[in-house]
Design a protein around this motif. Structure first.
Motif, PDB file in Angstrom:
ATOM      1  N   VAL A  91     -31.067  26.069 -52.268  1.00 24.25           N
ATOM      2  CA  VAL A  91     -30.259  24.692 -53.121  1.00 24.25           C
ATOM      3  C   VAL A  91     -29.627  24.961 -55.239  1.00 24.25           C
ATOM      4  CG1 VAL A  91     -31.586  22.578 -54.346  1.00 24.25           C
ATOM      5  CG2 VAL A  91     -31.816  23.051 -51.736  1.00 24.25           C
ATOM      6  N   ASP A  92     -29.355  24.918 -55.132  1.00 21.76           N
ATOM      7  CA  ASP A  92     -28.206  26.074 -56.620  1.00 21.76           C
ATOM      8  C   ASP A  92     -28.946  24.597 -58.398  1.00 21.76           C
ATOM      9  OD1 ASP A  92     -26.884  22.870 -57.268  1.00 21.76           O
ATOM     10  OD2 ASP A  92     -25.424  24.034 -56.558  1.00 21.76           O
ATOM     11  N   SER A  93     -29.133  24.427 -59.185  1.00 18.11           N
ATOM     12  CA  SER A  93     -29.424  24.299 -59.963  1.00 18.11           C
ATOM     13  C   SER A  93     -29.305  22.622 -60.413  1.00 18.11           C
ATOM     14  CB  SER A  93     -29.068  25.203 -61.293  1.00 18.11           C
ATOM     15  OG  SER A  93     -27.834  25.101 -61.868  1.00 18.11           O
ATOM     16  N   LYS A  94     -27.571  22.258 -59.666  1.00 21.67           N
ATOM     17  CA  LYS A  94     -27.490  21.457 -59.913  1.00 21.67           C
ATOM     18  C   LYS A  94     -27.512  20.043 -58.823  1.00 21.67           C
ATOM     19  CE  LYS A  94     -22.867  22.262 -62.257  1.00 21.67           C
ATOM     20  NZ  LYS A  94     -21.904  22.482 -61.618  1.00 21.67           N
ATOM     21  N   GLY A  95     -28.372  20.332 -57.950  1.00 22.91           N
ATOM     22  CA  GLY A  95     -28.982  19.895 -56.572  1.00 22.91           C
ATOM     23  C   GLY A  95     -28.793  19.979 -55.409  1.00 22.91           C
ATOM     24  N   ILE A  96     -26.985  20.112 -55.787  1.00 25.33           N
ATOM     25  CA  ILE A  96     -26.209  20.471 -54.075  1.00 25.33           C
ATOM     26  C   ILE A  96     -27.018  21.536 -53.699  1.00 25.33           C
ATOM     27  CG2 ILE A  96     -24.155  21.404 -53.455  1.00 25.33           C
ATOM     28  CD1 ILE A  96     -24.646  19.143 -55.419  1.00 25.33           C
ATOM     29  N   VAL A  97     -27.116  21.344 -51.929  1.00 28.69           N
ATOM     30  CA  VAL A  97     -27.689  22.327 -50.908  1.00 28.69           C
ATOM     31  C   VAL A  97     -26.683  22.552 -49.989  1.00 28.69           C
ATOM     32  CG1 VAL A  97     -29.193  21.945 -48.795  1.00 28.69           C
ATOM     33  CG2 VAL A  97     -29.613  20.238 -50.498  1.00 28.69           C
ATOM     34  N   TRP A  98     -26.513  23.774 -49.809  1.00 32.61           N
ATOM     35  CA  TRP A  98     -25.623  25.326 -49.852  1.00 32.61           C
ATOM     36  C   TRP A  98     -26.396  24.801 -48.463  1.00 32.61           C
ATOM     37  CZ3 TRP A  98     -20.976  25.431 -51.600  1.00 32.61           C
ATOM     38  CH2 TRP A  98     -20.713  24.738 -53.046  1.00 32.61           C
ATOM     39  N   TYR A  99     -25.491  25.039 -46.927  1.00 33.33           N
ATOM     40  CA  TYR A  99     -26.167  25.441 -45.470  1.00 33.33           C
ATOM     41  C   TYR A  99     -25.273  26.245 -45.014  1.00 33.33           C
ATOM     42  CZ  TYR A  99     -23.116  21.970 -43.211  1.00 33.33           C
ATOM     43  OH  TYR A  99     -22.617  21.530 -42.128  1.00 33.33           O
ATOM     44  N   ALA A 100     -25.692  27.632 -44.029  1.00 34.85           N
ATOM     45  CA  ALA A 100     -25.256  28.303 -42.798  1.00 34.85           C
ATOM     46  C   ALA A 100     -25.031  27.352 -41.487  1.00 34.85           C
ATOM     47  CB  ALA A 100     -26.160  29.089 -42.237  1.00 34.85           C
ATOM     48  N   GLY A 101     -24.015  26.489 -41.589  1.00 34.74           N
ATOM     49  CA  GLY A 101     -23.363  26.783 -40.504  1.00 34.74           C
ATOM     50  C   GLY A 101     -23.497  28.130 -39.757  1.00 34.74           C
ATOM     51  N   ASN A 102     -24.485  28.066 -39.303  1.00 34.87           N
ATOM     52  CA  ASN A 102     -24.690  29.087 -37.849  1.00 34.87           C
ATOM     53  C   ASN A 102     -23.887  28.604 -36.240  1.00 34.87           C
ATOM     54  OD1 ASN A 102     -26.627  31.004 -35.456  1.00 34.87           O
ATOM     55  ND2 ASN A 102     -25.933  31.782 -37.193  1.00 34.87           N
ATOM     56  N   GLY A 103     -23.634  27.433 -35.635  1.00 36.15           N
ATOM     57  CA  GLY A 103     -22.901  26.860 -34.621  1.00 36.15           C
ATOM     58  C   GLY A 103     -21.630  27.001 -35.035  1.00 36.15           C
ATOM     59  N   ASP A 104     -21.020  26.697 -35.700  1.00 34.46           N
ATOM     60  CA  ASP A 104     -19.343  26.783 -35.787  1.00 34.46           C
ATOM     61  C   ASP A 104     -18.579  26.782 -37.437  1.00 34.46           C
ATOM     62  OD1 ASP A 104     -17.102  24.960 -36.054  1.00 34.46           O
ATOM     63  OD2 ASP A 104     -18.241  23.325 -36.165  1.00 34.46           O
ATOM     64  N   SER A 105     -18.772  28.963 -37.750  1.00 38.32           N
ATOM     65  CA  SER A 105     -18.294  29.502 -38.519  1.00 38.32           C
ATOM     66  C   SER A 105     -17.684  28.315 -39.813  1.00 38.32           C
ATOM     67  CB  SER A 105     -17.234  29.500 -37.866  1.00 38.32           C
ATOM     68  OG  SER A 105     -16.104  30.522 -38.560  1.00 38.32           O
ATOM     69  N   HIS A 106     -18.979  28.236 -40.444  1.00 39.46           N
ATOM     70  CA  HIS A 106     -18.817  27.515 -42.405  1.00 39.46           C
ATOM     71  C   HIS A 106     -20.202  27.643 -42.612  1.00 39.46           C
ATOM     72  CE1 HIS A 106     -20.441  24.164 -39.971  1.00 39.46           C
ATOM     73  NE2 HIS A 106     -20.335  23.721 -40.942  1.00 39.46           N
ATOM     74  N   ILE A 107     -19.950  27.416 -43.456  1.00 35.85           N
ATOM     75  CA  ILE A 107     -20.990  27.557 -45.354  1.00 35.85           C
ATOM     76  C   ILE A 107     -20.479  25.896 -45.335  1.00 35.85           C
ATOM     77  CG2 ILE A 107     -21.612  27.324 -47.098  1.00 35.85           C
ATOM     78  CD1 ILE A 107     -21.291  30.414 -47.038  1.00 35.85           C
ATOM     79  N   GLY A 108     -22.154  24.735 -45.425  1.00 35.00           N
ATOM     80  CA  GLY A 108     -21.433  23.530 -45.929  1.00 35.00           C
ATOM     81  C   GLY A 108     -21.784  22.735 -47.430  1.00 35.00           C
ATOM     82  N   ARG A 109     -21.642  22.423 -47.577  1.00 39.17           N
ATOM     83  CA  ARG A 109     -22.226  21.525 -48.976  1.00 39.17           C
ATOM     84  C   ARG A 109     -22.136  20.893 -48.973  1.00 39.17           C
ATOM     85  NH1 ARG A 109     -20.189  19.301 -54.016  1.00 39.17           N
ATOM     86  NH2 ARG A 109     -20.731  19.590 -56.021  1.00 39.17           N
TER      87      ARG A 109
END
Length: 339
Positions: A91-109
């Motif tokens: 989670v960044d300083s602005k409260g945005i959550v970033w996750y690793a899309g392990n099953g579908d080849s992406h990073i999510g925001r």
């Protein structure tokens, strides 16, 4: 001769570890709490404390991101697109959550305020499984891609993704942390190696561990830039000194079958890791200055722990278990810090 020298170092520290195991057993356990996650068998994991009343985590099997308020025990859930299978979040300083899309080849925001989810795809289809994310000082993201065998970098403003191929076949880059110079260090779970990335040139250097059968899974870096790792295969806690190239290793209290997995450092440079191999799984502390184990604590739910997050304001370590709980340990504070 070099291989023989490493073997002597390991054996010597195994002998010292016998007395450390005795002192660990004599140390009181740390205070531990767990919260049952309301979504069954969802593999809650990799929590990240944003504040005292907001602890984010992913449900890898449940395909969600969620937040726990530990003050009242409430949960809030954000469902993810099908097949995301999130593995990790930050989670960044602005409260945005970033996750690793392990099953579908992406990073999510995820923007928690609106609930909007943005999918940032990988530029190479071989990078199929983003694994573990970590911020640099500018809140750009370095990450591992385990099965695809990459280390990656995401510019969180432009959304540009750059990938670095790991040269060892089947290296399975896993845990990742940054040192005080902003350089990413990675453990290769499929080999007996560490990897160091130059953030300017995007080049990667591999460093062999002293034992070829070692399988390092998670990594921590203390304030002196010592590189610490847990060897899941043979039960060791290890240290690499990048200043002189020396290795030291200590056999975990649980022995060669301990399966140490989750690993984290606190602000006193103590290490905390979880022995995954027993029933129940248990926390183990290690004082890096005294070079001794400092306590063993059973996890009440019994479940193994895969990744952890230290939240300095409350001096707590957060974890998820395979028993479908989110947990917290309160690390002890040294007396001199309270005087």
């Amino acid at each position: 001769m070099l291989r023989r020298y490493f073997a002597i170092v390991v054996l010597g520290f195994w002998m010292l570890g016998l007395s450390s195991m005795e002192s660990a057993a004599d140390t009181p356990p740390v205070k531990l709490n767990e919260w049952d996650v309301p979504w069954d068998n969802s593999r809650p994991r990799d929590p990240f404390a944003q504040s005292e009343d907001a602890v984010w985590f992913v449900g890898q099997r449940g395909n969600y991101v969620a937040m726990l308020n530990p003050k009242d025990g409430s949960f809030k859930k954000y469902d993810l697109p099908d097949k995301a299978l999130p593995h990790n979040l930050i989670v960044d300083s602005k409260g945005i959550v970033w996750y690793a899309g392990n099953g579908d080849s992406h990073i999510g925001r995820i923007d928690p305020a609106s609930g909007d989810i943005e999918r940032i795809g990988m530029p190479d289809k071989a990078a199929r499984d983003p694994h573990t994310l970590v911020f640099d000082k500018n809140e750009n993201i370095w990450f591992t891609v385990q099965g695809g065998n990459f280390v990656g970098h995401l510019d969180t403003d432009s959304r540009e993704v750059r990938l670095i191929k790991v040269p060892t076949k089947g290296a399975r880059p896993y845990g990742i942390e940054l040192d005080s110079r902003g350089r990413p260090w990675v453990v290769e779970f499929g080999s007996h190696k560490l990897a160091l990335i130059d953030p300017e040139s995007f080049t990667l250097k591999e460093i062999d561990l002293p034992r070829e059968d070692a399988r390092p899974r998670r990594i921590a870096i203390t304030s002196d830039d010592m590189i610490w790792y847990v060897d899941y295969a043979d039960g060791y806690l290890g240290r690499y000194n990048p200043h002189n190239g020396m290795f030291n290793e200590w056999l975990a209290p649980g022995g060669s079958g301990a399966r140490p997995y989750g690993l984290e450092a606190d602000d006193e440079d103590r290490l905390w890791f979880v022995e995954f191999g027993g029933d129940p799984a248990r926390f183990v502390g290690f004082d890096t200055r005294k070079e001794e184990f400092i306590g063993v604590t059973d996890i009440p739910s019994g479940g193994g722990v895969r990744h952890m997050h230290y939240y300095q304001p409350t001096q707590t370590i957060w974890f998820g278990t395979d028993s479908n709980t989110i947990g917290r340990i309160q690390v002890p504070v040294s007396p001199q810090l309270t005087n």
